[in-house]
Design a protein around this motif. Structure first.
Motif, PDB file in Angstrom:
ATOM      1  N   MET A 150       1.848   4.969  -0.543  1.00 57.79           N
ATOM      2  CA  MET A 150       2.912   4.335   0.227  1.00 57.79           C
ATOM      3  C   MET A 150       4.265   4.543  -0.450  1.00 57.79           C
ATOM      4  O   MET A 150       5.289   4.667   0.210  1.00 57.79           O
ATOM      5  CB  MET A 150       2.647   2.832   0.350  1.00 57.79           C
ATOM      6  CG  MET A 150       1.406   2.472   1.128  1.00 57.79           C
ATOM      7  SD  MET A 150       1.253   0.690   1.348  1.00 57.79           S
ATOM      8  CE  MET A 150       2.658   0.365   2.419  1.00 57.79           C
ATOM      9  N   ILE A 151       4.231   4.589  -1.776  1.00 55.39           N
ATOM     10  CA  ILE A 151       5.469   4.691  -2.542  1.00 55.39           C
ATOM     11  C   ILE A 151       5.834   6.143  -2.821  1.00 55.39           C
ATOM     12  O   ILE A 151       6.988   6.555  -2.639  1.00 55.39           O
ATOM     13  CB  ILE A 151       5.342   3.915  -3.870  1.00 55.39           C
ATOM     14  CG1 ILE A 151       5.031   2.439  -3.596  1.00 55.39           C
ATOM     15  CG2 ILE A 151       6.602   4.062  -4.706  1.00 55.39           C
ATOM     16  CD1 ILE A 151       4.681   1.652  -4.828  1.00 55.39           C
ATOM     17  N   ALA A 152       4.829   6.923  -3.267  1.00 52.50           N
ATOM     18  CA  ALA A 152       5.105   8.259  -3.807  1.00 52.50           C
ATOM     19  C   ALA A 152       5.799   9.203  -2.827  1.00 52.50           C
ATOM     20  O   ALA A 152       6.840   9.789  -3.168  1.00 52.50           O
ATOM     21  CB  ALA A 152       3.816   8.880  -4.338  1.00 52.50           C
ATOM     22  N   PRO A 153       5.276   9.404  -1.605  1.00 50.99           N
ATOM     23  CA  PRO A 153       5.963  10.347  -0.705  1.00 50.99           C
ATOM     24  C   PRO A 153       7.348   9.880  -0.301  1.00 50.99           C
ATOM     25  O   PRO A 153       8.257  10.691  -0.111  1.00 50.99           O
ATOM     26  CB  PRO A 153       5.030  10.435   0.509  1.00 50.99           C
ATOM     27  CG  PRO A 153       3.721   9.931   0.029  1.00 50.99           C
ATOM     28  CD  PRO A 153       4.041   8.896  -1.000  1.00 50.99           C
ATOM     29  N   THR A 154       7.510   8.547  -0.139  1.00 46.81           N
ATOM     30  CA  THR A 154       8.826   8.022   0.222  1.00 46.81           C
ATOM     31  C   THR A 154       9.832   8.292  -0.888  1.00 46.81           C
ATOM     32  O   THR A 154      10.949   8.779  -0.638  1.00 46.81           O
ATOM     33  CB  THR A 154       8.738   6.514   0.498  1.00 46.81           C
ATOM     34  OG1 THR A 154       7.760   6.276   1.525  1.00 46.81           O
ATOM     35  CG2 THR A 154      10.073   5.966   0.949  1.00 46.81           C
ATOM     36  N   VAL A 155       9.425   7.977  -2.132  1.00 43.32           N
ATOM     37  CA  VAL A 155      10.284   8.268  -3.278  1.00 43.32           C
ATOM     38  C   VAL A 155      10.521   9.770  -3.380  1.00 43.32           C
ATOM     39  O   VAL A 155      11.662  10.224  -3.591  1.00 43.32           O
ATOM     40  CB  VAL A 155       9.662   7.733  -4.577  1.00 43.32           C
ATOM     41  CG1 VAL A 155      10.469   8.182  -5.790  1.00 43.32           C
ATOM     42  CG2 VAL A 155       9.573   6.212  -4.546  1.00 43.32           C
ATOM     43  N   GLY A 156       9.452  10.562  -3.219  1.00 42.01           N
ATOM     44  CA  GLY A 156       9.594  12.016  -3.280  1.00 42.01           C
ATOM     45  C   GLY A 156      10.536  12.559  -2.226  1.00 42.01           C
ATOM     46  O   GLY A 156      11.315  13.480  -2.477  1.00 42.01           O
ATOM     47  N   GLY A 157      10.467  11.955  -1.015  1.00 44.73           N
ATOM     48  CA  GLY A 157      11.369  12.394   0.047  1.00 44.73           C
ATOM     49  C   GLY A 157      12.826  12.134  -0.283  1.00 44.73           C
ATOM     50  O   GLY A 157      13.689  13.000  -0.078  1.00 44.73           O
ATOM     51  N   PHE A 158      13.133  10.961  -0.832  1.00 50.32           N
ATOM     52  CA  PHE A 158      14.509  10.639  -1.208  1.00 50.32           C
ATOM     53  C   PHE A 158      14.973  11.502  -2.386  1.00 50.32           C
ATOM     54  O   PHE A 158      16.118  11.976  -2.399  1.00 50.32           O
ATOM     55  CB  PHE A 158      14.635   9.157  -1.552  1.00 50.32           C
ATOM     56  CG  PHE A 158      14.735   8.266  -0.353  1.00 50.32           C
ATOM     57  CD1 PHE A 158      15.899   8.224   0.408  1.00 50.32           C
ATOM     58  CD2 PHE A 158      13.664   7.481   0.030  1.00 50.32           C
ATOM     59  CE1 PHE A 158      15.998   7.415   1.514  1.00 50.32           C
ATOM     60  CE2 PHE A 158      13.750   6.660   1.149  1.00 50.32           C
ATOM     61  CZ  PHE A 158      14.919   6.627   1.903  1.00 50.32           C
ATOM     62  N   VAL A 159      14.090  11.704  -3.364  1.00 51.33           N
ATOM     63  CA  VAL A 159      14.455  12.532  -4.522  1.00 51.33           C
ATOM     64  C   VAL A 159      14.749  13.960  -4.074  1.00 51.33           C
ATOM     65  O   VAL A 159      15.736  14.574  -4.492  1.00 51.33           O
ATOM     66  CB  VAL A 159      13.332  12.514  -5.576  1.00 51.33           C
ATOM     67  CG1 VAL A 159      13.608  13.544  -6.679  1.00 51.33           C
ATOM     68  CG2 VAL A 159      13.194  11.124  -6.191  1.00 51.33           C
ATOM     69  N   THR A 160      13.888  14.481  -3.199  1.00 50.04           N
ATOM     70  CA  THR A 160      14.077  15.850  -2.716  1.00 50.04           C
ATOM     71  C   THR A 160      15.353  15.982  -1.888  1.00 50.04           C
ATOM     72  O   THR A 160      16.069  16.986  -1.974  1.00 50.04           O
ATOM     73  CB  THR A 160      12.863  16.280  -1.864  1.00 50.04           C
ATOM     74  OG1 THR A 160      11.676  16.172  -2.652  1.00 50.04           O
ATOM     75  CG2 THR A 160      13.015  17.717  -1.389  1.00 50.04           C
TER      76      THR A 160
END
Length: 411
Positions: A150-160
């Motif tokens: 729930m956290i990882a892809p959302t964080v990854g999307g913002f970082v990317t």
């Protein structure tokens, strides 16, 4: 035993064990939103970037086989510290990669290091909690693990979006350093080192052979491993399916990934409640029937072009709820027969599960055709294969699957 810890100590131990188990889910999920940017930056195709996921899963499968004997011989913590160190260095290597080949290699090494957390966590659970509590503790760990998608892809999307994909791996290295620190302070040592355990290849393979000869381990390892490979079919294709086929944004993809992760969170909590009344075997039998049925609906819906992005997410949500019921129960039943070789059993269990996931992700990448059909067919095929093994075991007189039926009701 659990009774030697007060509530606060118990909470901290489970939290750190869960954090160790999240290293690999974070490593798998956090960089998924960066696939399109990575393919452009490294001048390669999405299918080649998907192979970095396969490389990670292969690394986990191989690495765990080494950690099992090391954890039994040297205790739980020393191999854990070495593995986490390898992970941090390999994560930095991933961030500095300038070619897809180097990325795949660094992802492999990253997995070899990171899988120490997964194996040691399961072994420590087996060491310090009674067998009757193992499934409940593993359900709590699965809950912690399920939060990470729930956290990882959302964080990854913002970082990317706001930085670039290289920073995803720098963040992973930093998080692992924090987990390393927590493990050193909070975790009990678990089983004492056993100097009688030999690291000679012939002895190591003999120990694994002893584990594999246990029928209960073999049946539930295969059932859980095959059913557990289904989410990897989804993970390998999800970025392409949702961002390229259904044209959702990186941030929306992160939210979709989080919603689907919630399917596992809810079912792990349900599993914790169900275990008070039902046997693990009963829960597994129900969830396998349910997962196969939902998988068939997914195939029909995609093949007949009946599903839009909302209905696809809805059906996949239903499918993945079964994973939260399968995983902790099959793991608990697989590990229950072992004490002296608990590290080797946990390593072999994790290795076989990840090997199956790696094979499935590679197959899905090979059959990539620009539609969602390979993804849903892979998911359904995994569930069906596990279901067939469970049913086949039922038909053989004197097997585990039959032995619980007379006393299972009422748990």
């Amino acid at each position: 035993m659990e009774s030697q810890y007060n509530k606060w100590e118990y909470f901290k131990i489970v939290l750190v064990l869960g954090a160790l188990c999240t290293i690999s889910p974070f490593s798998i999920d956090m960089y998924l939103p960066g696939f399109p940017e990575m393919s452009r930056d490294l001048n390669t195709s999405i299918s080649n970037i998907q192979l970095s996921l396969t490389g990670y899963l292969v690394g986990i499968a191989i690495g765990q086989l080494f950690y099992g004997p090391l954890l039994d011989k040297y205790g739980r913590k020393k191999p854990l510290y070495i593995g986490l160190g390898i992970y941090v260095l390999a994560s930095i290597g991933c961030a500095l990669s300038q070619s897809v080949e180097n990325l795949i290699l660094m992802r492999f090494l990253q997995a070899v290091g990171g899988c120490a957390g997964m194996v040691s966590a399961q072994a420590i659970v087996r060491d310090i909690f009674p067998v009757g509590k193992t499934a409940q503790v593993l359900s709590l760990l699965t809950l912690v693990i399920a939060v990470s998608p729930m956290i990882a892809p959302t964080v990854g999307g913002f970082v990317t979006t706001f930085y670039n994909w290289h920073w995803v791996f720098i963040i992973l290295a930093g998080l692992t350093l924090l987990i390393w620190f927590g493990a050193a302070i909070v975790l009990p040592n678990g089983a004492e080192p056993d100097p009688e355990i030999s690291l000679k290849p012939s002895k190591v393979w003999k120990n694994y052979g002893v584990v594999l000869q246990n029928r209960q381990f073999l049946v539930y390892m295969l059932v859980g491993g095959l059913a557990g490979a289904a989410p990897f079919a989804y993970i390998a294709s999800s970025a392409d399916v949702f961002m390229n086929i259904y044209q959702v944004s990186e941030q929306t993809y992160g939210w979709i990934f989080g919603i689907l992760a919630f399917a596992m969170i809810g079912s792990t909590q349900l599993n914790h409640i169900l275990l008070k009344k039902y046997k693990s075997q009963q829960i597994i039998h129900f969830s396998m029937h349910y997962q196969v049925f939902t998988g068939i609906l997914l195939i029909i819906g995609i093949y007949a072009q009946l599903l839009n992005v909302y209905t696809l997410v809805g059906l996949m949500f239903l499918f993945l709820t079964a994973h939260g019921l399968n995983s902790p129960n099959t793991a608990a039943l697989s590990l229950a027969p072992f004490s002296r070789n608990a590290g080797s059993a946990a390593a072999l269990l994790g290795s076989m599960r990840m090997a199956m996931g790696g094979v499935v992700s590679a197959i899905i990448s090979f059959f990539h055709d620009g539609t969602a059909l390979p993804m849903v067919m892979g998911m359904a095929a995994c569930a069906m294969a596990g279901f067939i093994i469970l049913k086949a075991d039922q038909q053989i007189p004197g097997t585990i699957s039959k032995s619980w039926k007379s006393s299972a009701l009422g748990g």
